[in-house]
Write a protein that holds these residues in place. Structure first.
Motif, PDB file in Angstrom:
ATOM      1  N   UNK A 196       2.778   2.156 -11.329  1.00  0.00           N
ATOM      2  CA  UNK A 196       2.790   1.337 -10.128  1.00  0.00           C
ATOM      3  C   UNK A 196       3.917   0.312 -10.202  1.00  0.00           C
ATOM      4  N   UNK A 197       4.706   0.255  -9.127  1.00  0.00           N
ATOM      5  CA  UNK A 197       5.883  -0.606  -9.164  1.00  0.00           C
ATOM      6  C   UNK A 197       5.695  -1.853  -8.306  1.00  0.00           C
ATOM      7  N   UNK A 198       4.449  -2.140  -7.942  1.00  0.00           N
ATOM      8  CA  UNK A 198       4.215  -3.338  -7.141  1.00  0.00           C
ATOM      9  C   UNK A 198       4.715  -4.603  -7.838  1.00  0.00           C
ATOM     10  N   UNK A 199       4.435  -4.774  -9.160  1.00  0.00           N
ATOM     11  CA  UNK A 199       4.811  -6.042  -9.798  1.00  0.00           C
ATOM     12  C   UNK A 199       6.299  -6.353  -9.725  1.00  0.00           C
ATOM     13  N   UNK A 200       7.165  -5.358  -9.506  1.00  0.00           N
ATOM     14  CA  UNK A 200       8.585  -5.707  -9.469  1.00  0.00           C
ATOM     15  C   UNK A 200       8.973  -6.435  -8.185  1.00  0.00           C
ATOM     16  N   UNK A 201       8.042  -6.528  -7.250  1.00  0.00           N
ATOM     17  CA  UNK A 201       8.260  -7.384  -6.089  1.00  0.00           C
ATOM     18  C   UNK A 201       9.160  -6.817  -5.017  1.00  0.00           C
ATOM     19  N   UNK A 202       9.766  -5.653  -5.259  1.00  0.00           N
ATOM     20  CA  UNK A 202      10.724  -5.161  -4.269  1.00  0.00           C
ATOM     21  C   UNK A 202      10.037  -4.749  -2.976  1.00  0.00           C
ATOM     22  N   UNK A 203       8.822  -4.190  -3.093  1.00  0.00           N
ATOM     23  CA  UNK A 203       8.114  -3.792  -1.877  1.00  0.00           C
ATOM     24  C   UNK A 203       7.729  -5.017  -1.063  1.00  0.00           C
ATOM     25  N   UNK A 204       7.338  -6.085  -1.764  1.00  0.00           N
ATOM     26  CA  UNK A 204       6.982  -7.316  -1.059  1.00  0.00           C
ATOM     27  C   UNK A 204       8.184  -7.836  -0.283  1.00  0.00           C
ATOM     28  N   UNK A 257       0.836  -1.211   0.000  1.00  0.00           N
ATOM     29  CA  UNK A 257       0.000   0.000   0.000  1.00  0.00           C
ATOM     30  C   UNK A 257       0.868   1.258   0.000  1.00  0.00           C
ATOM     31  N   UNK A 258       1.925   1.232   0.832  1.00  0.00           N
ATOM     32  CA  UNK A 258       2.809   2.412   0.893  1.00  0.00           C
ATOM     33  C   UNK A 258       3.453   2.651  -0.459  1.00  0.00           C
ATOM     34  N   UNK A 259       3.829   1.561  -1.122  1.00  0.00           N
ATOM     35  CA  UNK A 259       4.453   1.663  -2.441  1.00  0.00           C
ATOM     36  C   UNK A 259       3.474   2.316  -3.430  1.00  0.00           C
ATOM     37  N   UNK A 260       2.224   1.840  -3.427  1.00  0.00           N
ATOM     38  CA  UNK A 260       1.213   2.404  -4.329  1.00  0.00           C
ATOM     39  C   UNK A 260       1.015   3.888  -4.051  1.00  0.00           C
ATOM     40  N   UNK A 261       0.938   4.214  -2.757  1.00  0.00           N
ATOM     41  CA  UNK A 261       0.721   5.608  -2.373  1.00  0.00           C
ATOM     42  C   UNK A 261       1.842   6.497  -2.904  1.00  0.00           C
ATOM     43  N   UNK A 262       3.083   6.026  -2.735  1.00  0.00           N
ATOM     44  CA  UNK A 262       4.205   6.845  -3.186  1.00  0.00           C
ATOM     45  C   UNK A 262       4.228   6.940  -4.715  1.00  0.00           C
ATOM     46  N   UNK A 263       3.893   5.828  -5.407  1.00  0.00           N
ATOM     47  CA  UNK A 263       3.800   5.863  -6.868  1.00  0.00           C
ATOM     48  C   UNK A 263       2.809   6.928  -7.295  1.00  0.00           C
ATOM     49  N   UNK A 264       1.681   6.936  -6.613  1.00  0.00           N
ATOM     50  CA  UNK A 264       0.606   7.863  -6.939  1.00  0.00           C
ATOM     51  C   UNK A 264       1.083   9.309  -6.718  1.00  0.00           C
ATOM     52  N   UNK A 265       1.712   9.549  -5.550  1.00  0.00           N
ATOM     53  CA  UNK A 265       2.166  10.907  -5.229  1.00  0.00           C
ATOM     54  C   UNK A 265       3.220  11.378  -6.220  1.00  0.00           C
ATOM     55  N   UNK A 266       4.085  10.475  -6.622  1.00  0.00           N
ATOM     56  CA  UNK A 266       5.153  10.865  -7.527  1.00  0.00           C
ATOM     57  C   UNK A 266       4.694  10.843  -8.973  1.00  0.00           C
ATOM     58  N   UNK A 267       3.465  10.345  -9.205  1.00  0.00           N
ATOM     59  CA  UNK A 267       2.926  10.329 -10.551  1.00  0.00           C
ATOM     60  C   UNK A 267       3.670   9.394 -11.465  1.00  0.00           C
ATOM     61  N   UNK A 268       4.064   8.238 -10.937  1.00  0.00           N
ATOM     62  CA  UNK A 268       4.764   7.277 -11.786  1.00  0.00           C
ATOM     63  C   UNK A 268       3.943   5.996 -11.869  1.00  0.00           C
TER      64      UNK A 268
END
Lengths: 193, 203, 345
Positions: free
Chosen positions: C96-104, C83-94
């Motif tokens: 979504x980087x969830x699929x790269x697995x690094x946040x997991x 969720x934090x990753x999505x939030x930051x993606x959204x704020x930075x306007x980039x």
């Protein structure tokens, strides 16, 4: 030459005025500050000693002054003195209260400390300090500092603060060390009289 | 040099945000980081600094023309030190608790670059009126940042604001917030946010 | 790695028909990224998801030893990291980087360094800190100086120093059958540091000891870590030099004074295995040169033993790796291979 003279005059005037203002201001605030200090001292002595009516000061050495608590009937209820040492951070000052025969503590108070906020500075909490009431000192004090549980014999042990074992041990260490010093000085003084 | 276009109102307002001593000029960070572990300490430090700043600005603005340039820094420091000692003694006499909490940081106001900086940059070049306005503005700007920092750190680190419990019993206090790292973290986020806001305002 | 994509307009010859196939080939975006310009068929997601698979043995064993709380802890951390990753993606306007697995991975690794009795809300705070401050403030994956999971752990250690060092025994502990749940226990390192007791090495190897979720069982981490090394997704030099230094330095200290723990104890205790295989080897925050990897591991090993033996804390894996993370750019700089033809001075 003219500028340097001006420089000297201006700086001298400013410094003189500053000195004047400060000595005037010091005159107003100094008694009040002294009063505050005395209040703190009296409060600390009354916390660490059993109920007394007045106290006398006895200078044992340059640094150590013994505060002797007495009742109206001139009975000595205990001695209080300041103990300095190092905690987890330097400069830990305690007020230690002890029975007149130096057998057991009557209480401690933290006067000055710079321990870690939230961990070590909990040595100021009543819960921690009250463990020292009745702690046996004797000739060779053997005090256990235990973690996470109450000591088996509350007169011979202290439960360390969780997360601040070093600060807890330091308090015990300072007390043991300083009590020994004060006791020696006191006995010498008494023998001398 | 004072720009002629600066209105009198701007002399006060600039210290609040546009030229905020902490967020923009990054002056006086030592007390900012050191004493803001509670809201009360933040307010006390801010007010003490404001008092010293205001008094020094007035005095130095008045005597700015008779101080030879060669000894101006020495003169400023003597003036500032005088006012700092006045504050220090005052706090020790009438609010011993705050005096104990702020400790060495009150005497250290003497070397707060904010104060010397304002004397050098403003009071020594402007008339008394403007210096007063500048001192008030900068002082308030310094105070509000310190207070807010103190409030946030106290809220997260102790669960209270101005020693009034706010957080529920079950809240685990974030110890780091009242320790020095918490000051750096919070201030860093503050400055980052203010830069972000300023950038958006420009665009 | 964030890549700047610019249109390769220079090579376009103006005469060509825009619909020409060749032209389309020419219009492929030119990818500009910071060094190293290494060519590999492995994509970031592939590496990351392999790391997650490698972590599975440790995950399974920790659930076996600590029960459902371990599962809750790990899922909480992983979900909040996402969720934090999505939030930051959204704020930075980039994207979504969830699929790269690094946040997991960050969430999972952080969970594994926490004691099982740690409260979930605090764990969320740590995870959000790891993702937001540890990774995205620095610019996202590839730009972070410190291992985000360890940074989150360090923040939690600073926030809740008491809670994070309160461990419970694994539920299968033989002694616990008589006692109610949630008995607090010290880790082998804590026992050694403060009480002078040693723990059974056999239990330490299998994980039947007090400790954080993922650090108790050495065997499960060795299996997962070995898998990573075979797949070449972790530089073998780092765990080898890290563990080797700890063993050697620990042995020397033990030889000088037997009151210090023996080197095997050093290897099996605390989060050393987890740190050596999964955290020190983090591609982003460890040196890229082989020589640098050796320096990194040896430095971390020395720091670890010094912290364990002489520091105020019983465990030093976290700080040893974080400190070496901090000097990684320097190590990279000084171990940079020479340019072809660049002579020695």
């Amino acid at each position: 030459m003219k500028t340097s003279a001006k420089m000297i005059i201006v700086l001298t005037v400013i410094a003189t005025l500053s000195g004047g203002i400060l000595s005037f201001w010091n005159g107003i605030t100094a008694p009040k500050i002294k009063e505050n200090r005395l209040k703190v001292l009296k409060k600390a002595i009354s916390t660490v000693l059993p109920k007394y009516d007045n106290y006398e000061e006895l200078k044992l050495s340059e640094e150590i002054t013994l505060y002797i608590g007495k009742t109206l009937k001139e009975e000595t209820v205990g001695f209080a003195f300041k103990a300095k040492g190092n905690g987890f951070s330097p400069d830990l000052t305690l007020m230690v209260g002890i029975l007149p025969d130096f057998s057991a503590l009557t209480g401690i108070e933290i006067l000055e400390q710079t321990e870690t906020p939230g961990l070590g500075n909990k040595i100021e909490d009543d819960e921690f300090r009250e463990q020292f009431v009745g702690l046996l000192m004797g000739i060779e004090p053997n005090i256990a500092v235990v973690k996470n549980r109450k000591p088996k014999n509350p007169q011979k042990g202290i439960q360390a603060l969780s997360g601040a074992t070093i600060s807890s041990k330091a308090v015990v260490f300072i007390i043991i060390e300083q009590v020994k010093i004060v006791q020696n000085l006191y006995n010498q003084k008494m023998a001398g009289i | 040099m004072a720009k002629k276009s600066n209105s009198l109102t701007y002399e006060v307002v600039k210290g609040l945000w546009n030229e905020n001593p902490v967020l923009i000029q990054l002056l006086g960070l030592c007390p900012t980081l050191a004493v803001t572990n509670s809201a009360v300490n933040g307010v006390a430090m801010g007010l003490a600094t404001t008092f010293v700043l205001l008094c020094s600005s007035i005095l130095i603005s008045v005597i700015r023309k008779i101080i030879p340039a060669q000894v101006r820094i020495a003169s400023y420091i003597v003036v500032i030190a005088t006012f700092v000692t006045v504050v220090d003694k005052f706090l020790a006499a009438y609010t011993p608790d705050i005096s104990k909490a702020l400790g060495a940081f009150i005497p250290l106001i003497v070397v707060n670059c904010l104060i010397l900086g304002r004397q050098e940059a403003f009071a020594s070049k402007n008339n008394v009126g403007r210096s007063i306005l500048d001192g008030i503005g900068m002082g308030i700007g310094f105070t509000w940042v310190l207070t807010l920092l103190g409030m946030i750190r106290e809220l997260l680190g102790e669960g209270s604001i101005f020693a009034i419990s706010i957080m529920p019993e079950s809240f685990n206090t974030w110890l780091v917030m009242i320790l020095p790292p918490g000051a750096f973290l919070t201030l860093g986020i503050f400055i980052g946010l203010s830069n972000w806001i300023n950038e958006r305002r420009v665009n | 790695m964030e890549e700047k994509v610019i249109k390769n307009d220079v090579k376009v010859k103006p005469k060509k028909n825009p619909k020409d196939k060749l032209f389309k080939l020419d219009r492929q975006p030119l990818i500009i990224s910071s060094s190293p310009h290494l060519n590999t068929t492995d994509s970031v997601p592939k590496i990351m998801w392999t790391v997650i698979i490698a972590l599975l043995p440790a995950v399974v064993l920790s659930i076996y030893y600590f029960g459902l709380p371990a599962l809750w802890m790990m899922s909480t951390c992983v979900i909040s990291a996402g969720l934090a990753e999505c939030l930051m993606n959204k704020l930075k306007g980039e994207e979504f980087t969830i699929p790269d697995g690094s946040a997991v991975i960050t969430g999972l690794l952080l969970a594994m360094t926490l004691p099982p009795s740690f409260t979930l809300t605090s764990a969320i705070i740590g995870t959000v800190f790891a993702i937001v401050i540890g990774k995205h403030i620095f610019g996202g994956l590839g730009f972070n100086i410190f291992n985000p999971a360890l940074l989150g752990r360090a923040f939690l250690q600073a926030c809740f120093p008491v809670a994070i060092t309160t461990w419970t025994f694994p539920k299968t502990d033989v002694y616990l059958s008589k006692i109610v749940d949630g008995v607090t226990a010290a880790t082998p390192l804590g026992l050694f540091k403060f009480e002078g007791e040693t723990s059974d090495l056999f239990n330490m190897f299998w994980g039947n000891i007090g400790g954080s979720l993922g650090e108790t069982s050495a065997i499960s981490i060795i299996i997962g870590g070995g898998f990573l090394l075979i797949k070449k997704y972790a530089d073998w030099r780092i765990p080898v030099s890290y563990l080797g230094t700890v063993f050697l330095f620990g042995a020397i200290m033990w030889w000088i004074n037997p009151k210090y723990p023996d080197p095997t104890f050093h290897l099996l205790s605390g989060g050393l295995m987890l740190g050596a295989f999964f955290m020190a080897t983090d591609m982003v925050t460890s040196p890229i040169t082989p020589k640098g990897a050796w320096i990194f591991g040896i430095g971390a090993g020395i720091l670890l033993v010094v912290i364990r033996l002489f520091g105020g804390l019983p465990e030093g894996v976290m700080y040893s790796i974080l400190l070496m993370n901090a000097v990684t750019p320097l190590i990279n700089r000084y171990t940079r291979p020479k340019f072809f033809g660049e002579g020695s001075k």
